[in-house]
Write a protein that holds these residues in place. Structure first.
Motif, PDB file in Angstrom:
ATOM      1  N   MET A  80      73.198  46.917  67.306  1.00  0.00           N
ATOM      2  CA  MET A  80      73.568  46.705  65.908  1.00  0.00           C
ATOM      3  C   MET A  80      74.688  45.666  65.823  1.00  0.00           C
ATOM      4  SD  MET A  80      73.401  50.591  64.387  1.00  0.00           S
ATOM      5  CE  MET A  80      73.468  50.036  62.670  1.00  0.00           C
TER       6      MET A  80
ATOM      7  N   TYR B  70      71.608  51.483  69.437  1.00  0.00           N
ATOM      8  CA  TYR B  70      72.923  51.494  68.786  1.00  0.00           C
ATOM      9  C   TYR B  70      73.761  50.281  69.172  1.00  0.00           C
ATOM     10  CZ  TYR B  70      77.701  52.792  67.674  1.00  0.00           C
ATOM     11  OH  TYR B  70      78.991  52.772  67.213  1.00  0.00           O
TER      12      TYR B  70
ATOM     13  N   ARG C 204      81.643  52.316  54.377  1.00  0.00           N
ATOM     14  CA  ARG C 204      80.178  52.461  54.416  1.00  0.00           C
ATOM     15  C   ARG C 204      79.514  51.167  54.884  1.00  0.00           C
ATOM     16  NH1 ARG C 204      81.261  55.601  49.861  1.00  0.00           N
ATOM     17  NH2 ARG C 204      81.056  53.813  48.451  1.00  0.00           N
ATOM     18  N   LYS C 205      79.997  50.042  54.415  1.00  0.00           N
ATOM     19  CA  LYS C 205      79.412  48.765  54.823  1.00  0.00           C
ATOM     20  C   LYS C 205      79.573  48.543  56.325  1.00  0.00           C
ATOM     21  CE  LYS C 205      79.996  46.394  50.384  1.00  0.00           C
ATOM     22  NZ  LYS C 205      80.686  45.296  49.660  1.00  0.00           N
TER      23      LYS C 205
ATOM     24  N   GLU D 271      83.995  52.448  50.104  1.00  0.00           N
ATOM     25  CA  GLU D 271      82.920  51.467  50.005  1.00  0.00           C
ATOM     26  C   GLU D 271      82.919  50.525  51.208  1.00  0.00           C
ATOM     27  OE1 GLU D 271      81.499  47.821  47.014  1.00  0.00           O
ATOM     28  OE2 GLU D 271      83.190  49.105  46.474  1.00  0.00           O
TER      29      GLU D 271
ATOM     30  N   ARG E 246      80.071  50.869  58.659  1.00  0.00           N
ATOM     31  CA  ARG E 246      79.290  51.861  59.404  1.00  0.00           C
ATOM     32  C   ARG E 246      77.803  51.513  59.387  1.00  0.00           C
ATOM     33  NH1 ARG E 246      82.997  56.160  56.717  1.00  0.00           N
ATOM     34  NH2 ARG E 246      84.515  56.557  58.375  1.00  0.00           N
ATOM     35  N   ASP E 247      77.337  50.966  58.278  1.00  0.00           N
ATOM     36  CA  ASP E 247      75.936  50.558  58.213  1.00  0.00           C
ATOM     37  C   ASP E 247      75.617  49.468  59.231  1.00  0.00           C
ATOM     38  OD1 ASP E 247      75.389  52.337  56.207  1.00  0.00           O
ATOM     39  OD2 ASP E 247      75.498  50.875  54.568  1.00  0.00           O
ATOM     40  N   LEU E 248      76.625  48.731  59.655  1.00  0.00           N
ATOM     41  CA  LEU E 248      76.446  47.687  60.670  1.00  0.00           C
ATOM     42  C   LEU E 248      76.705  48.202  62.079  1.00  0.00           C
ATOM     43  CD1 LEU E 248      78.142  44.713  58.786  1.00  0.00           C
ATOM     44  CD2 LEU E 248      75.699  45.033  59.191  1.00  0.00           C
TER      45      LEU E 248
END
Length: 475
Positions: free
Chosen positions: A204, A201, A225-226, A222, A228-230
């Motif tokens: 990242m 984790y 989400r971007k 949107e 959090r994906d990172l």
């Protein structure tokens, strides 16, 4: 946009904060259900793993109240996974055992430590930080090797999670040295030795960062989400909202003579969306755009245009009103008719740069303070320095954020206004703001915030800025 107006009841059950006793929670579920309301009992982890879910269902079942259970991921598995600890491993152990470390007041601890030691499996103790001494002593007295790897995992699955890795025999001493706080998960077993090698984790791009995002409601999801994906942990406060001007005769008139324009300028994705909504509502054919050229303020606006099958003819290198105006002034012929459908509080620099063109600057939406509530615990996170950065994409987002946080400090009766106002100013001045655009940064600086400005006025550049900030934090 769907708006939910459910009543929220806070029933925190942390070891040091019992807002409501369990019996009262059970009765509330029943009372609201008997009133014919739809009730959601939202829990962390899985409701049936030390989550008191069974107790709550007993009362509902006794009164023939229908219910549905949505299984969750228990912290016994998610927290070690986020720290690189597989709770089982074919080459190391083939069983895992979950034990509650919390006992009712006055109850006798009936944990059979000798049986646990004989399993030779991974042992996971939940809610056991306060009983860490007892747990370690029980295992050691039952014959467990003091050199067996163990871990105390704190604030698991959050940006600022921590772990203490130590042989079982010295875990208590190490925990006291580091002044451990709850909540925490205790893991005992050979799999703990894999944590450093399997940790993922914190590796990242945005792992370990807790961000507070302020954007309009329709665009905040949107972006979250971007991020959090990172790897970022993201709190959302939609501080502003955009309101379409539905009764807009100036825009309707412009659409009726659309063919007269040589350029249409869009300064935001919201402007694109509302413009095409108006076209549709007025039953105007998209082909009427014909030979009209299109200018767009940045990649985000350009991507919104692409959804309608259009691609901008002009995008400035710097995404602000001044540079857009300068670029368009060089591309458009003197006297050219230019339509600019945008926010009512648009940047004046864009119009000033187009002095040789005929410009119809038409407000099509207003930006207003959303009046959103801050997420639970947000004030504490801000005051305790838990928020690594607040993200602002416009000056209006800054003003909206100031308004939302002001509500944390001023009571409805107006009492203690002076002292609370001082606290609010102190809070803002201690924050780090990551901003799109110099105008946004200037607004944040007016509240005393320390600012960092992305190189370009788009989310990709802002994300790169956050990654550089995160790397500096880790070094």
């Amino acid at each position: 946009m769907i708006t939910f107006t459910a009543e929220k009841i806070y029933v925190c059950m942390r070891s040091d904060d019992h807002t409501m006793i369990q019996q009262r929670i059970n009765r509330l579920l029943l009372e609201y259900a008997l009133e014919g309301k739809k009730v959601v009992r939202l829990k962390g982890g899985d409701p049936f793993l030390f989550g008191r879910g069974g107790e709550e269902l007993e009362l509902l079942a006794a009164h023939q109240i229908p219910f549905e259970v949505v299984p969750g991921v228990p912290s016994a598995f998610s927290v070690p996974a986020y720290q690189g600890i597989p709770v089982t491993h074919r080459d190391i152990c083939s069983s895992v055992h979950i034990i509650t470390g919390h006992h009712q007041e006055g109850a006798v601890n009936h944990v059979d430590y000798e049986a646990l030691v004989r399993t030779e499996g991974t042992l996971i103790f939940l809610m056991g930080v306060a009983s860490l001494d007892e747990i370690c002593r029980g295992l050691l007295d039952a014959g467990m090797d003091p050199d067996v790897p163990a871990a105390l995992l704190m604030r698991g699955t959050t940006a600022h999670q921590e772990r203490i890795l130590s042989p079982l025999g010295t875990l208590c001493r190490e925990a006291k040295r580091q002044d451990v706080k709850t909540p925490g998960v205790i893991v005992v077993g050979e799999v703990c030795a894999l944590a450093e090698r399997f940790s993922w984790y914190e590796k990242m791009p945005l792992g370990g960062m807790k961000l507070l995002l302020t954007r309009p409601q329709e665009r905040i999801g949107e972006t979250s989400r971007k991020l959090r994906d990172l790897g970022a942990e993201v709190l959302e406060i939609p501080t502003i909202r955009t309101v379409r001007r539905k009764n807009n005769p100036a825009l309707r008139q412009a659409l009726r003579r659309l063919e007269q324009y040589e350029w249409i300028v869009f300064t935001s994705p919201t402007g694109v969306r509302i413009f095409f909504e108006e076209l549709r509502d007025q039953r105007q054919d998209l082909r009427r755009l014909g030979q009209i050229r299109i200018a767009a303020m940045g990649n985000g606006t350009g991507k919104e245009l692409e959804r309608h099958g259009l691609y901008p003819d002009l995008v400035p290198e710097v995404y602000d009103g001044e540079h857009l105006g300068q670029a368009l002034a060089g591309a458009a012929q003197p006297g050219a008719r230019v339509l600019i459908p945008r926010a009512a509080a648009g940047n004046r620099a864009l119009i000033d740069a187009l002095s040789r063109q005929e410009v119809d600057d038409i407000p099509i939406y207003d930006t207003v303070i959303a009046g959103a509530e801050a997420p639970d615990g947000c004030r504490g996170d801000l005051e305790n320095g838990e928020i690594d950065a607040v993200i602002f994409t416009s000056a209006s987002c800054v003003r909206g954020f100031a308004s939302v946080t002001e509500g944390m400090y001023f009571s409805s009766t107006g009492t203690e206004a002076y002292s609370n106002g001082e606290a609010h100013r102190d809070l803002l001045s201690g924050l780090k703001a990551v901003c799109i655009g110099k105008q946004t940064a200037r607004e944040a600086e007016s509240f005393g915030m320390k600012t960092v400005v992305s190189e370009k006025a788009d989310m990709d550049s802002l994300t790169e800025c956050l990654i550089r900030m995160r790397n500096k934090m880790k070094n």
